[in-house]
Scaffold this active site. Structure first.
Site, PDB file in Angstrom:
ATOM      1  N   ASN A   9     118.960  67.444 108.284  1.00  0.00           N
ATOM      2  CA  ASN A   9     119.783  67.314 107.084  1.00  0.00           C
ATOM      3  C   ASN A   9     119.285  68.371 106.110  1.00  0.00           C
ATOM      4  O   ASN A   9     118.218  68.218 105.516  1.00  0.00           O
ATOM      5  CB  ASN A   9     119.631  65.905 106.492  1.00  0.00           C
ATOM      6  CG  ASN A   9     120.351  65.767 105.156  1.00  0.00           C
ATOM      7  OD1 ASN A   9     121.104  66.659 104.750  1.00  0.00           O
ATOM      8  ND2 ASN A   9     120.118  64.661 104.469  1.00  0.00           N
ATOM      9  N   TRP A  10     120.069  69.428 105.984  1.00  0.00           N
ATOM     10  CA  TRP A  10     119.623  70.543 105.135  1.00  0.00           C
ATOM     11  C   TRP A  10     119.807  70.260 103.639  1.00  0.00           C
ATOM     12  O   TRP A  10     119.374  71.056 102.806  1.00  0.00           O
ATOM     13  CB  TRP A  10     120.380  71.831 105.516  1.00  0.00           C
ATOM     14  CG  TRP A  10     119.855  72.487 106.748  1.00  0.00           C
ATOM     15  CD1 TRP A  10     118.777  72.094 107.509  1.00  0.00           C
ATOM     16  CD2 TRP A  10     120.370  73.677 107.366  1.00  0.00           C
ATOM     17  NE1 TRP A  10     118.604  72.967 108.553  1.00  0.00           N
ATOM     18  CE2 TRP A  10     119.557  73.942 108.493  1.00  0.00           C
ATOM     19  CE3 TRP A  10     121.440  74.535 107.086  1.00  0.00           C
ATOM     20  CZ2 TRP A  10     119.792  75.040 109.320  1.00  0.00           C
ATOM     21  CZ3 TRP A  10     121.662  75.619 107.913  1.00  0.00           C
ATOM     22  CH2 TRP A  10     120.838  75.867 109.023  1.00  0.00           C
ATOM     23  N   LYS A  11     120.489  69.156 103.320  1.00  0.00           N
ATOM     24  CA  LYS A  11     120.722  68.824 101.903  1.00  0.00           C
ATOM     25  C   LYS A  11     121.328  70.042 101.186  1.00  0.00           C
ATOM     26  O   LYS A  11     122.153  70.724 101.778  1.00  0.00           O
ATOM     27  CB  LYS A  11     119.411  68.329 101.264  1.00  0.00           C
ATOM     28  CG  LYS A  11     118.788  67.204 102.107  1.00  0.00           C
ATOM     29  CD  LYS A  11     117.672  66.472 101.436  1.00  0.00           C
ATOM     30  CE  LYS A  11     117.155  65.370 102.359  1.00  0.00           C
ATOM     31  NZ  LYS A  11     116.142  64.525 101.754  1.00  0.00           N
ATOM     32  N   HIS A  95     123.909  58.552 102.555  1.00  0.00           N
ATOM     33  CA  HIS A  95     122.525  58.981 102.336  1.00  0.00           C
ATOM     34  C   HIS A  95     122.013  58.450 101.000  1.00  0.00           C
ATOM     35  O   HIS A  95     122.769  58.361 100.033  1.00  0.00           O
ATOM     36  CB  HIS A  95     122.432  60.514 102.374  1.00  0.00           C
ATOM     37  CG  HIS A  95     121.024  60.991 102.436  1.00  0.00           C
ATOM     38  ND1 HIS A  95     120.239  61.108 101.306  1.00  0.00           N
ATOM     39  CD2 HIS A  95     120.240  61.331 103.488  1.00  0.00           C
ATOM     40  CE1 HIS A  95     119.033  61.524 101.674  1.00  0.00           C
ATOM     41  NE2 HIS A  95     119.004  61.667 102.984  1.00  0.00           N
ATOM     42  N   GLU A  97     120.355  59.757  98.726  1.00  0.00           N
ATOM     43  CA  GLU A  97     120.538  60.649  97.570  1.00  0.00           C
ATOM     44  C   GLU A  97     121.951  60.530  97.016  1.00  0.00           C
ATOM     45  O   GLU A  97     122.177  60.679  95.814  1.00  0.00           O
ATOM     46  CB  GLU A  97     120.190  62.090  97.969  1.00  0.00           C
ATOM     47  CG  GLU A  97     118.682  62.258  98.081  1.00  0.00           C
ATOM     48  CD  GLU A  97     118.222  63.259  99.117  1.00  0.00           C
ATOM     49  OE1 GLU A  97     119.024  64.108  99.545  1.00  0.00           O
ATOM     50  OE2 GLU A  97     117.037  63.177  99.513  1.00  0.00           O
ATOM     51  N   GLU A 167     116.170  55.161 106.614  1.00  0.00           N
ATOM     52  CA  GLU A 167     115.436  56.086 105.752  1.00  0.00           C
ATOM     53  C   GLU A 167     114.869  55.325 104.558  1.00  0.00           C
ATOM     54  O   GLU A 167     115.562  55.154 103.543  1.00  0.00           O
ATOM     55  CB  GLU A 167     116.367  57.199 105.260  1.00  0.00           C
ATOM     56  CG  GLU A 167     116.925  58.055 106.370  1.00  0.00           C
ATOM     57  CD  GLU A 167     117.195  59.490 105.915  1.00  0.00           C
ATOM     58  OE1 GLU A 167     116.830  60.402 106.658  1.00  0.00           O
ATOM     59  OE2 GLU A 167     117.745  59.691 104.816  1.00  0.00           O
ATOM     60  N   GLY A 173     110.951  62.901 101.231  1.00  0.00           N
ATOM     61  CA  GLY A 173     110.463  64.022 100.436  1.00  0.00           C
ATOM     62  C   GLY A 173     109.148  63.753  99.722  1.00  0.00           C
ATOM     63  O   GLY A 173     108.754  64.495  98.832  1.00  0.00           O
ATOM     64  N   SER A 213     110.075  62.134 105.645  1.00  0.00           N
ATOM     65  CA  SER A 213     108.863  62.933 105.855  1.00  0.00           C
ATOM     66  C   SER A 213     108.488  63.087 107.329  1.00  0.00           C
ATOM     67  O   SER A 213     107.300  63.074 107.666  1.00  0.00           O
ATOM     68  CB  SER A 213     107.694  62.358 105.042  1.00  0.00           C
ATOM     69  OG  SER A 213     107.995  62.422 103.656  1.00  0.00           O
ATOM     70  N   GLY A 234     114.643  66.133 106.805  1.00  0.00           N
ATOM     71  CA  GLY A 234     115.020  66.923 105.640  1.00  0.00           C
ATOM     72  C   GLY A 234     114.181  68.197 105.571  1.00  0.00           C
ATOM     73  O   GLY A 234     114.405  69.157 106.307  1.00  0.00           O
ATOM     74  N   GLY A 235     113.188  68.191 104.697  1.00  0.00           N
ATOM     75  CA  GLY A 235     112.391  69.381 104.398  1.00  0.00           C
ATOM     76  C   GLY A 235     111.900  70.152 105.624  1.00  0.00           C
ATOM     77  O   GLY A 235     111.998  71.388 105.660  1.00  0.00           O
TER      78      GLY A 235
HETATM   79  P1  13P Z   1     112.516  64.533 104.201  1.00  0.00           P
HETATM   80  O1  13P Z   1     112.347  64.773 105.691  1.00  0.00           O
HETATM   81  O2  13P Z   1     112.469  65.783 103.394  1.00  0.00           O
HETATM   82  O3  13P Z   1     111.592  63.447 103.740  1.00  0.00           O
HETATM   83  O4  13P Z   1     114.000  63.959 104.014  1.00  0.00           O
HETATM   84  C1  13P Z   1     114.437  62.916 104.803  1.00  0.00           C
HETATM   85  C2  13P Z   1     115.897  62.756 104.624  1.00  0.00           C
HETATM   86  O5  13P Z   1     116.358  62.350 103.578  1.00  0.00           O
HETATM   87  C3  13P Z   1     116.774  63.133 105.742  1.00  0.00           C
HETATM   88  O6  13P Z   1     118.073  62.739 105.503  1.00  0.00           O
END
Ligand code: 13P
Length: 249
Positions: A9-11, A95, A97, A167, A173, A213, A234-235
């Site tokens: 997930n590149w956000k 998600h 966020e 999640e 994050g 994470s 994510g990251g």
């Molecule tokens: P991180 O891997 O950056 O913690 O993010 C997880 C996430 O929200 C994937 O959708």
């Protein structure tokens, strides 16, 4: 054995040029990898670059959200048919966020999930508790509520393409990862809710991913758990070598 899904997930990261550059480096690193499904969910404007870069590989592409109307005067929104037409097979729905910053509710998650399934997309529905809910010992209630409301009105015949990502919001994050035990416990609650809504056979096949994470350093321990059917990253998915290491956990 359920085939695992390792999804990026590149956000809100990467321009189309950066997406293209990622694909040039990433594709050779995972060439021939068949053990897991590999998915990249870039921002909408990068979908074309990722679809292009993934041609002839087994890398699949997903959107990060869709709106629930088919078309109309909804400035800024994107429909399921649009992302299908752009080459997406997957879509992330609900998600945390989106729930936190963009007014997403259990009800709007349900509407998006329904139209995504109708359009033939493979939704990755996200659920998870915030820190205060975990500390108040209501994680189980939260997960059951998020699942049952998301599933409302969706027939088991339609749900076949559904996957879910657990999640925990406190792990996103933050560098804090759920222990395999925390994740496995949450996954069994989610699987129970899926069995309740769609039947036991469906629930046995349902892929439940873990997100929060996930990094090259912890991917193998998490992915070795029988209850964990993949990762939503994510990251650590933003760099080709780091995401490739997670894919190859
Ligand atoms: P991180 O891997 O950056 O913690 O993010 C997880 C996430 O929200 C994937 O959708």
């Amino acid at each position: 054995m359920r085939k695992k899904i390792i999804a990026a997930n590149w956000k809100m990261y990467k321009t189309p040029a950066e997406a293209r550059e990622f694909m040039e480096k990433f594709v050779p690193l995972v060439a021939g990898h068949e053990r897991d499904e590999i998915v990249i969910c870039p921002p909408y404007v990068d979908i074309a670059a990722v679809v292009d870069g993934a041609k002839g590989t087994n890398i699949k592409v997903g959107a990060q959200d869709v709106y629930w109307e088919k078309e109309g005067a909804y400035t800024g929104q994107i429909s399921p048919a649009m992302v299908v037409g752009a080459g997406c097979e997957f879509v992330i729905i609900g998600h945390s966020e989106r729930r936190q910053y963009f007014g997403e509710t259990d009800d709007t998650v349900n509407r998006r999930l329904e139209v995504a399934l109708e359009a033939g997309l493979r939704p990755i529905l996200c659920v998870g508790e915030v820190l205060e809910e975990r500390e108040a010992n209501i994680t189980e209630d939260v997960l059951r509520r998020q699942c049952s409301r998301a599933f409302r009105g969706i027939g088991s015949n339609k749900a076949a393409k559904l996957s879910i990502a657990y999640e925990p919001v406190w792990a996103i994050g933050t560098g804090k990862t759920a222990t395999p035990k925390i994740a496995a416990d949450a996954h069994s609650i989610i699987r129970e809710e899926a069995a309740h809504a769609f039947g036991g056979e469906f629930a046995q096949k349902l892929r439940i991913l873990y997100g929060g994470s996930v990094k090259p350093e912890n991917a193998s321990e998490l992915m070795a758990q029988e209850e964990i059917d993949g990762a939503l990253v994510g990251g650590a998915s933003l760099k080709p070598d780091s995401f490739a290491k997670i894919v190859k956990w």
